[in-house]
Design an enzyme around this catalytic site. Structure first.
Site, short mmCIF file in Angstrom:
data_model
loop_
_atom_site.label_atom_id
_atom_site.label_comp_id
_atom_site.label_asym_id
_atom_site.label_seq_id
_atom_site.Cartn_x
_atom_site.Cartn_y
_atom_site.Cartn_z
N ASP A 70 -21.28 40.76 -1.46
CA ASP A 70 -22.43 40.34 -0.63
C ASP A 70 -22.39 41.13 0.68
O ASP A 70 -21.44 41.85 0.95
CB ASP A 70 -22.39 38.82 -0.38
N HIS A 92 -14.78 46.37 -4.02
CA HIS A 92 -15.36 46.10 -5.35
C HIS A 92 -16.84 46.40 -5.39
O HIS A 92 -17.54 45.90 -6.27
CB HIS A 92 -15.07 44.64 -5.75
N CYS A 102 -25.99 55.49 -10.21
CA CYS A 102 -26.60 56.20 -11.34
C CYS A 102 -25.51 56.71 -12.28
O CYS A 102 -24.60 57.44 -11.84
CB CYS A 102 -27.44 57.38 -10.84
N CYS A 115 -33.47 56.53 -11.28
CA CYS A 115 -32.58 56.83 -10.15
C CYS A 115 -33.40 57.55 -9.07
O CYS A 115 -34.11 58.53 -9.38
CB CYS A 115 -31.45 57.75 -10.64
N LEU A 117 -8.57 27.59 1.27
CA LEU A 117 -8.79 26.15 1.11
C LEU A 117 -7.60 25.46 0.47
O LEU A 117 -7.26 24.33 0.79
CB LEU A 117 -10.05 25.94 0.24
N GLU A 118 -6.93 26.19 -0.43
CA GLU A 118 -5.78 25.62 -1.15
C GLU A 118 -4.74 26.72 -1.32
O GLU A 118 -5.06 27.89 -1.16
CB GLU A 118 -6.25 25.11 -2.53
C1 BV8 Z 1 -7.83 48.14 -11.49
C2 BV8 Z 1 -16.73 42.63 -8.58
C3 BV8 Z 1 -6.60 50.17 -11.79
C4 BV8 Z 1 -17.61 42.15 -9.66
C5 BV8 Z 1 -14.51 41.90 -9.23
C6 BV8 Z 1 -5.80 44.30 -18.31
C7 BV8 Z 1 -6.81 45.22 -18.54
C8 BV8 Z 1 -7.49 45.87 -17.50
C9 BV8 Z 1 -7.15 45.60 -16.19
C10 BV8 Z 1 -6.16 44.67 -15.97
C11 BV8 Z 1 -5.48 44.02 -16.99
N1 BV8 Z 1 -4.56 43.17 -16.44
C12 BV8 Z 1 -4.66 43.26 -15.08
C13 BV8 Z 1 -5.61 44.16 -14.79
C14 BV8 Z 1 -6.05 44.57 -13.49
C15 BV8 Z 1 -7.33 43.81 -13.21
C16 BV8 Z 1 -6.99 42.38 -12.89
O1 BV8 Z 1 -6.43 42.12 -11.84
N2 BV8 Z 1 -7.31 41.45 -13.82
C17 BV8 Z 1 -7.00 40.05 -13.58
C18 BV8 Z 1 -8.01 39.18 -14.35
C19 BV8 Z 1 -5.57 39.79 -14.03
N3 BV8 Z 1 -7.95 44.48 -12.09
C20 BV8 Z 1 -8.83 45.46 -12.28
O2 BV8 Z 1 -9.26 45.80 -13.36
C21 BV8 Z 1 -9.22 46.21 -11.02
N4 BV8 Z 1 -9.06 47.61 -11.25
O3 BV8 Z 1 -6.82 47.49 -11.59
O4 BV8 Z 1 -7.88 49.53 -11.63
C22 BV8 Z 1 -6.19 50.72 -10.48
C23 BV8 Z 1 -5.58 49.88 -9.54
C24 BV8 Z 1 -5.20 50.42 -8.31
C25 BV8 Z 1 -5.44 51.74 -8.01
C26 BV8 Z 1 -6.06 52.56 -8.97
C27 BV8 Z 1 -6.45 52.05 -10.19
C28 BV8 Z 1 -10.68 45.96 -10.66
C29 BV8 Z 1 -10.91 44.48 -10.45
C30 BV8 Z 1 -12.28 44.27 -9.83
C31 BV8 Z 1 -13.10 43.29 -10.65
N5 BV8 Z 1 -14.33 42.99 -9.91
N6 BV8 Z 1 -15.62 41.69 -8.49
C32 BV8 Z 1 -18.36 40.92 -9.24
O5 BV8 Z 1 -18.20 40.45 -8.10
O6 BV8 Z 1 -19.17 40.46 -10.07
S1 BV8 Z 1 -13.32 40.70 -9.24
C33 BV8 Z 1 -13.83 39.31 -8.41
O7 BV8 Z 1 -12.91 38.26 -8.70
C34 BV8 Z 1 -13.73 39.40 -6.91
O8 BV8 Z 1 -14.17 40.63 -6.43
C35 BV8 Z 1 -12.28 39.13 -6.61
O9 BV8 Z 1 -11.53 40.33 -6.60
C36 BV8 Z 1 -11.82 38.35 -7.80
C37 BV8 Z 1 -11.27 36.96 -7.46
O10 BV8 Z 1 -12.19 36.36 -6.70
P1 BV8 Z 1 -11.85 35.67 -5.28
O11 BV8 Z 1 -12.58 36.46 -4.26
O12 BV8 Z 1 -10.41 35.43 -5.05
O13 BV8 Z 1 -12.59 34.32 -5.55
P2 BV8 Z 1 -12.06 33.08 -6.37
O14 BV8 Z 1 -13.26 32.28 -6.74
O15 BV8 Z 1 -11.10 33.51 -7.45
O16 BV8 Z 1 -11.19 32.32 -5.29
C38 BV8 Z 1 -11.86 31.82 -4.14
C39 BV8 Z 1 -10.78 31.24 -3.24
O17 BV8 Z 1 -11.40 30.76 -2.07
C40 BV8 Z 1 -10.06 30.06 -3.88
O18 BV8 Z 1 -8.67 30.21 -3.69
C41 BV8 Z 1 -10.58 28.85 -3.11
O19 BV8 Z 1 -9.58 27.87 -2.91
C42 BV8 Z 1 -10.95 29.47 -1.78
N7 BV8 Z 1 -12.03 28.79 -1.08
C43 BV8 Z 1 -13.12 28.17 -1.61
N8 BV8 Z 1 -13.89 27.69 -0.61
C44 BV8 Z 1 -13.28 28.04 0.56
C45 BV8 Z 1 -12.10 28.74 0.27
N9 BV8 Z 1 -11.27 29.20 1.21
C46 BV8 Z 1 -11.62 28.98 2.50
N10 BV8 Z 1 -12.73 28.31 2.87
C47 BV8 Z 1 -13.58 27.83 1.93
N11 BV8 Z 1 -14.69 27.15 2.32
#
Ligand code: BV8
Length: 225
Positions: free
Chosen positions: A91, A106, A114, A133, A199-200
């Site tokens: 956002d 991200h 494109c 594009c 939050l947690e």
């Molecule tokens: C990479 C964009 C290599 C899209 C996102 C197997 C196969 C392939 C890859 C992998 C694999 N195993 C592991 C991987 C790596 C993979 C990965 O980590 N997978 C996970 C599932 C295990 N990662 C990747 O593929 C990344 N690329 O590794 O490339 C590389 C690495 C390094 C250098 C070179 C090459 C790419 C990952 C990007 C994916 N895209 N977003 C979209 O937005 O639609 S991910 C998306 O979810 C977010 O961007 C963020 O990264 C992720 C988690 O989200 P959060 O922001 O943490 O949100 P969430 O809801 O989970 O948590 C919210 C938190 O806020 C909670 O804790 C909650 O308690 C708290 N909260 C809530 N309210 C409040 C609050 N806190 C404070 N105040 C409040 N009011």
């Protein structure tokens, strides 16, 4: 080089009304986010994925930055380039609050990439209708968003900033996705003081020197003062 590096996740935008990934329990229209937010998911069903992002892009008009975004923008007003915000969010709430030193590792909802010429263009409309594009005219636009399995943006610049930072603060992220979830260890290894505001407890809370639980809208202004 920034003395303070702040990583933000969906939790910092939650009080603005932007749903987090956990709120949706990782599900959207019955699909796991990992299935929709992947190149394979896009190839499997372009219209579904384009619509998923079109709806999130449109809903940006209904949300505003909250006190946490504003506190970080004010802190940048004091520190200038001494503060870098690395966000996992796609956002534009950090920018709308006034932050300038922001890396969207991200990608961004308000950009389209494109697949033919590789140019990313500002985009506020829809993509489901396969528009051309603006640069090369080919109808191969996708959201300029980093999906699972794709390389995040500006990783070298982020790694350098983490190595130099004296303070690393993580705000509103579950620590579930890499490489972002590993930043705290990288910063700590290079001597930074590390703080988590969430939050947690997150999956990575134990890596931080200090972890405070609460809403970002309350904790961040207090920390940033
Ligand atoms: C990479 C964009 C290599 C899209 C996102 C197997 C196969 C392939 C890859 C992998 C694999 N195993 C592991 C991987 C790596 C993979 C990965 O980590 N997978 C996970 C599932 C295990 N990662 C990747 O593929 C990344 N690329 O590794 O490339 C590389 C690495 C390094 C250098 C070179 C090459 C790419 C990952 C990007 C994916 N895209 N977003 C979209 O937005 O639609 S991910 C998306 O979810 C977010 O961007 C963020 O990264 C992720 C988690 O989200 P959060 O922001 O943490 O949100 P969430 O809801 O989970 O948590 C919210 C938190 O806020 C909670 O804790 C909650 O308690 C708290 N909260 C809530 N309210 C409040 C609050 N806190 C404070 N105040 C409040 N009011």
């Amino acid at each position: 080089m920034p003395q303070i590096v702040v990583l933000t996740g969906a939790g910092i935008s939650a009080e603005s009304g932007v749903p987090t990934f956990r709120d949706a329990d990782g599900l959207w229209e019955g699909h796991r986010v990992e299935d929709v937010a992947t190149p394979e998911g896009f190839d499997r069903d372009r219209a579904l994925v384009q619509r998923f992002y079109d709806e999130r892009r449109a809903s940006l008009a209904d949300v505003e930055p909250n006190a946490a975004h504003r506190a970080l923008a004010e802190l940048e007003g004091t520190l200038g380039t001494g503060l870098l915000v690395v966000t996992q969010n796609i956002d534009d709430l950090h920018e709308r609050a006034g932050s300038r030193n922001v890396i969207h590792m991200h990608g961004e909802l308000l950009k389209a990439l494109c697949r033919s010429c590789g140019v990313a263009s500002p985009w506020s409309g829809t993509l489901v209708d396969e528009p051309a594009c603006p640069d090369c005219g080919v109808r191969e636009l996708r959201p300029d968003v980093v999906w699972f399995g794709e390389v995040p943006y500006e990783m070298d610049r982020i790694a350098d900033a983490l190595a130099e930072a004296s303070i690393f603060v993580s705000i509103g992220t579950s620590g579930a996705v890499y490489p972002a979830a590993g930043f705290v260890q990288h910063a700590r290894r290079h001597g930074a003081r590390t703080l988590e505001l969430n939050l947690e407890p997150s999956e990575g809370s134990h890596f931080f020197h200090e972890s405070r639980q609460g809403r970002a809208g309350d904790l961040v202004p207090r920390w940033a003062r």
